[in-house]
Design a protein around this motif. Structure first.
Motif, PDB file in Angstrom:
ATOM      1  N   ALA A   1       1.023  -1.320   0.163  1.00  0.00           N
ATOM      2  CA  ALA A   1       0.154  -0.063   0.064  1.00  0.00           C
ATOM      3  C   ALA A   1       0.746   1.232   0.015  1.00  0.00           C
ATOM      4  CB  ALA A   1      -0.856   0.067   1.087  1.00  0.00           C
TER       5      ALA A   1
ATOM      6  N   ALA B   1     -10.240   0.582   2.668  1.00  0.00           N
ATOM      7  CA  ALA B   1      -8.888   0.772   1.702  1.00  0.00           C
ATOM      8  C   ALA B   1      -7.839  -0.429   2.541  1.00  0.00           C
ATOM      9  CB  ALA B   1      -8.254   1.958   1.893  1.00  0.00           C
ATOM     10  N   THR B   2      -8.233  -1.567   2.308  1.00  0.00           N
ATOM     11  CA  THR B   2      -7.222  -2.643   3.028  1.00  0.00           C
ATOM     12  C   THR B   2      -6.112  -1.815   3.758  1.00  0.00           C
ATOM     13  OG1 THR B   2      -6.091  -2.243   0.614  1.00  0.00           O
ATOM     14  CG2 THR B   2      -7.439  -3.950   0.941  1.00  0.00           C
TER      15      THR B   2
ATOM     16  N   LEU C   1      -4.416   0.613   3.458  1.00  0.00           N
ATOM     17  CA  LEU C   1      -3.908   2.296   3.315  1.00  0.00           C
ATOM     18  C   LEU C   1      -5.237   2.991   4.582  1.00  0.00           C
ATOM     19  CD1 LEU C   1      -2.155   3.370   1.923  1.00  0.00           C
ATOM     20  CD2 LEU C   1      -3.509   3.641   0.104  1.00  0.00           C
ATOM     21  N   ILE C   2      -6.425   2.939   4.475  1.00  0.00           N
ATOM     22  CA  ILE C   2      -7.113   3.450   5.330  1.00  0.00           C
ATOM     23  C   ILE C   2      -6.905   2.874   6.620  1.00  0.00           C
ATOM     24  CG2 ILE C   2      -9.633   4.046   6.161  1.00  0.00           C
ATOM     25  CD1 ILE C   2     -10.245   4.705   3.419  1.00  0.00           C
TER      26      ILE C   2
ATOM     27  N   TYR D   1      -4.276   2.608   8.399  1.00  0.00           N
ATOM     28  CA  TYR D   1      -3.239   3.133   8.893  1.00  0.00           C
ATOM     29  C   TYR D   1      -3.859   4.888   9.863  1.00  0.00           C
ATOM     30  CZ  TYR D   1      -0.612   0.704   5.730  1.00  0.00           C
ATOM     31  OH  TYR D   1      -0.141  -0.127   4.732  1.00  0.00           O
ATOM     32  N   LEU D   2      -4.851   5.320   9.051  1.00  0.00           N
ATOM     33  CA  LEU D   2      -5.473   6.461   9.477  1.00  0.00           C
ATOM     34  C   LEU D   2      -6.012   6.185  10.889  1.00  0.00           C
ATOM     35  CD1 LEU D   2      -7.753   7.550   6.615  1.00  0.00           C
ATOM     36  CD2 LEU D   2      -5.433   8.223   7.064  1.00  0.00           C
TER      37      LEU D   2
ATOM     38  N   PRO E   1      -9.883   1.684  -2.808  1.00  0.00           N
ATOM     39  CA  PRO E   1      -9.155   1.160  -1.357  1.00  0.00           C
ATOM     40  C   PRO E   1      -7.857   2.204  -1.085  1.00  0.00           C
ATOM     41  CG  PRO E   1      -8.124   0.670  -3.711  1.00  0.00           C
ATOM     42  CD  PRO E   1      -9.422   1.187  -3.960  1.00  0.00           C
TER      43      PRO E   1
ATOM     44  N   MET F   1      -0.416  -0.914  -4.483  1.00  0.00           N
ATOM     45  CA  MET F   1      -1.217  -2.008  -4.443  1.00  0.00           C
ATOM     46  C   MET F   1      -1.783  -2.740  -5.854  1.00  0.00           C
ATOM     47  SD  MET F   1      -3.739  -1.655  -0.939  1.00  0.00           S
ATOM     48  CE  MET F   1      -4.550  -0.085  -1.298  1.00  0.00           C
TER      49      MET F   1
END
Lengths: 352, 304
Positions: A241, A343-344, A346-347, A349-350, B174, B245
């Motif tokens: 990511a 988001a697998t 990525l999100i 981490y937020l 994503p 990705m």
């Protein structure tokens, strides 16, 4: 949203509504393809049955309409919702809207034909018998398609493992048929109770048993689904990511200092924390309660008018509890620090 | 229309250099300021001076710690592995290879054949915004056609007059590129500064996204990634830029340049080379004839 209560209400109510429509269509199809006298099996006269069927069909349409309207509450601009019918070529949400509304056409047509046939002459009855099979068949197919389209909205999203599962579409179908049948059994139980203390109890017993059977199927399906998503990995790694596949990446500084849409919308904190409890509650409601209801219906026929509606309500609540939009996000938070919702990596981490 | 247009020749996008980004957030702030007006204005800020401010940002900068690894392959910038700073690392290997000025993507196979090297831990600053994918799921799931990809340059936009705010696009993406504005009831996303890049009221040099202009370390680049001869495409080829990705299949257009391998600190090197952390002195040569006379004399005196 987070999660949108109105979407859960919509999914459950309209799922049950379309399930009920499927059973009604099957009933009408079966009855219309047989001689007219078969329509008289459930009560004293064919008119009463037709009236009952019409009422149930209209109630089912109303249920689905309420469901659809309630889903408008989660929109930012509900007045533009009519635009949502335009992209059926690419969008499952759009397709669902079209098929959902299309289902009402044969339903209303059948309701109109059945109404005129009540107390009507031979021509009215003949017209009903001519048109009932194709209309009921269309109704059956369109209702099932609506449920499939609703499920596909979620199942089509690649990044979300809990939605992108092969059991999501079957799950929607089974729960829709189960709650629909439970509603039908409840409605018939109440309607027949007014017709007399012993009218039609045999039929209700079999319906209750069928609901129990569907409930068991639903429970098995959900258990398999939950087991799969609990052990499933994510479709992409954290390293991938950020463009460094294979590297171990941990959060140092978040990109926000306050909550925002992404953290609120996609972090189902309550559902994650209580995932196990929610699952147990759901299974009790849509699994155990209908089976118990069937047992009670067989043992205490007089209690049927009370038991069946309670069973239906339990099944609806259970379906809502186990809806993929809530309560199934039990993805362990240890290594990422957050459930990956949209988001697998990525999100995640937020929130991490 | 949420049908995707046929793939365009022009693919406008950003190239983000993770090696030079220092996490200053200038790009995020510049984006926020520019979008106070223009195409996707206003970018929502709720209670900005209040107790619990919240708002919509198109560009957010993460910071990560990347753990050290005994990596079997460099898997990163093939050109950087050959610069002077890493000479000591290559001294650890049994075979040395001649330096090259810059690598190319074709040499990755050669890179992968190199012996193991340790990649030390590093801090990674990671700006994240819409990648303007070639096959964006956010466009095809939109039920109203508000989400669209431009046929002429591939930029993905939201038509705020049509958007109903159902938020399905934000679930389909994503990369977290889409945010919903509670105040306006519509979805917002990076516009690739569509109101700057073709804007004749701006000077030619300023017709690039606000984030690219603002970056103080030149970590952001803008151009046509569909043109192999463009500046950005050449940069991607030289540095081994990657998709994020790629296994998800959305084919992002924006490319990320991975950090160049860091030279490991003295403590992580074996004891016998610890004293020689500078490039080997014997590898340097001195052309005495090119020196001014005074220094030539000094060199002669000191060499005795």
């Amino acid at each position: 949203m987070h999660p949108a209560f109105s979407v859960i209400v919509f999914t459950t109510l309209s799922g049950a509504g379309y399930g009920l429509v499927v059973w009604l269509a099957a009933w009408i199809l079966g009855a219309a393809l047989a001689p007219l006298t078969r329509l008289q099996t459930l009560s004293a006269g064919g008119d009463a049955t037709l009236t009952l069927l019409t009422a149930l069909l209209l109630a089912a349409v109303a249920l689905t309409a309420i469901g659809l309207l309630s889903s408008l509450f989660h929109l930012g601009k509900p007045l533009r919702a009519w635009r949502a019918f335009s992209q059926w070529r690419t969008s499952w949400l759009s397709r669902e809207g079209m098929v959902a509304v299309a289902t009402w056409l044969p339903a209303l047509g059948l309701a109109a034909l059945m109404t005129t046939a009540v107390g009507g002459g031979d021509t009215d009855i003949a017209r009903l018998l001519t048109w009932a099979p194709p209309l009921a068949a269309a109704l059956l197919v369109l209702s099932l398609l609506t449920v499939v389209c609703t499920a596909m909205i979620y199942a089509s999203l690649k990044p979300i493992p809990a939605w992108r599962h092969r059991l999501v579409v079957p799950g929607y179908l089974v729960l829709s048929l189960q709650t629909g049948l439970a509603l039908l059994a409840a409605a018939l139980a109440v309607a027949l109770a007014t017709a007399g203390p012993s009218a039609g109890h045999g039929t209700i017993h079999y319906l209750a048993a069928a609901v129990a059977l569907l409930s068991i199927v639903a429970v098995l399906l959900k258990l398999a689904y939950w087991r799969d998503i609990d052990i499933a990995g994510l479709p992409a790694s954290r390293g991938s990511a950020v463009g460094l596949p294979g590297r171990e990446v941990s959060v140092f500084e978040r990109p926000h200092t306050q909550g925002n849409y992404l953290t609120r919308e996609m972090g189902f904190v309550v559902a994650r924390k209580h995932a196990r409890t929610l699952r147990v509650i759901a299974m009790l409601l849509f699994g155990a309660a209908p089976v118990l209801g069937a047992v009670l219906a067989w043992m205490f026929p007089a209690a049927v008018p009370g038991v069946m509606p309670l069973t239906a309500v339990a099944a609806l609540l259970g379906g809502g509890c186990s809806s993929p939009r809530r309560g199934t996000w039990s993805r362990c938070t240890t290594d990422i620090g957050a459930t990956v919702a949209g988001a697998t990596g990525l999100i995640g981490y937020l929130i991490g | 229309m949420t049908d995707l247009p046929p793939p365009s020749r022009v693919k406008m996008g950003l190239v983000i250099d993770l090696d030079t980004c220092v996490g200053c957030h200038a790009c995020a702030v510049a984006c926020k300021e520019w979008n106070a007006g223009g195409f996707s204005a206003p970018l929502t800020d709720e209670q900005p001076y209040g107790k619990d401010p919240t708002g919509v940002w198109f560009n957010r900068v993460h910071s990560f710690e990347v753990a050290a690894t005994d990596f079997a392959t460099p898997a990163t910038d093939p050109g950087a592995a050959r610069d002077a700073l890493t000479q000591s690392t290559s001294a650890l290997t049994s075979t040395s290879t001649p330096p090259r000025a810059c690598g190319s993507r074709d040499s990755i196979a050669a890179e992968l054949a190199q012996p193991a090297m340790t990649l030390p831990a590093l801090t990674l600053h990671f700006p994240r915004s819409c990648l303007h994918c070639e096959e964006p799921a956010c466009v095809t799931v939109c039920p109203t056609g508000a989400s669209y990809k431009r046929a002429q340059d591939g930029i993905v936009l939201v038509d705020e007059a049509k958007c109903i705010g159902c938020k399905l696009c934000s679930w389909a993406c994503p990369y977290g590129a889409r945010e919903y504005s509670e105040l306006e009831g519509v979805m917002k996303k990076c516009t690739l500064c569509i109101d700057r890049i073709y804007n004749e009221n701006l000077a030619e040099a300023e017709r690039e996204p606000a984030c690219v202009q603002a970056c103080p370390t030149r970590a952001r680049h803008f151009g046509d990634l569909g043109d192999p001869e463009s500046k950005v495409s050449r940069l991607v080829a030289a540095r081994g830029g990657v998709d994020l990705m790629p296994e998800l299949g959305y084919k992002p257009v924006n490319q990320y340049l991975p950090p160049r391998p860091r030279r490991a600190g003295a403590a992580t090197q074996p004891a016998d080379v610890r004293h020689a952390d500078a490039p080997d002195a014997s590898a340097e040569t001195l052309d005495a004839a090119a020196l001014p006379p005074v220094l030539r004399w000094l060199d002669r005196v000191l060499s005795r």
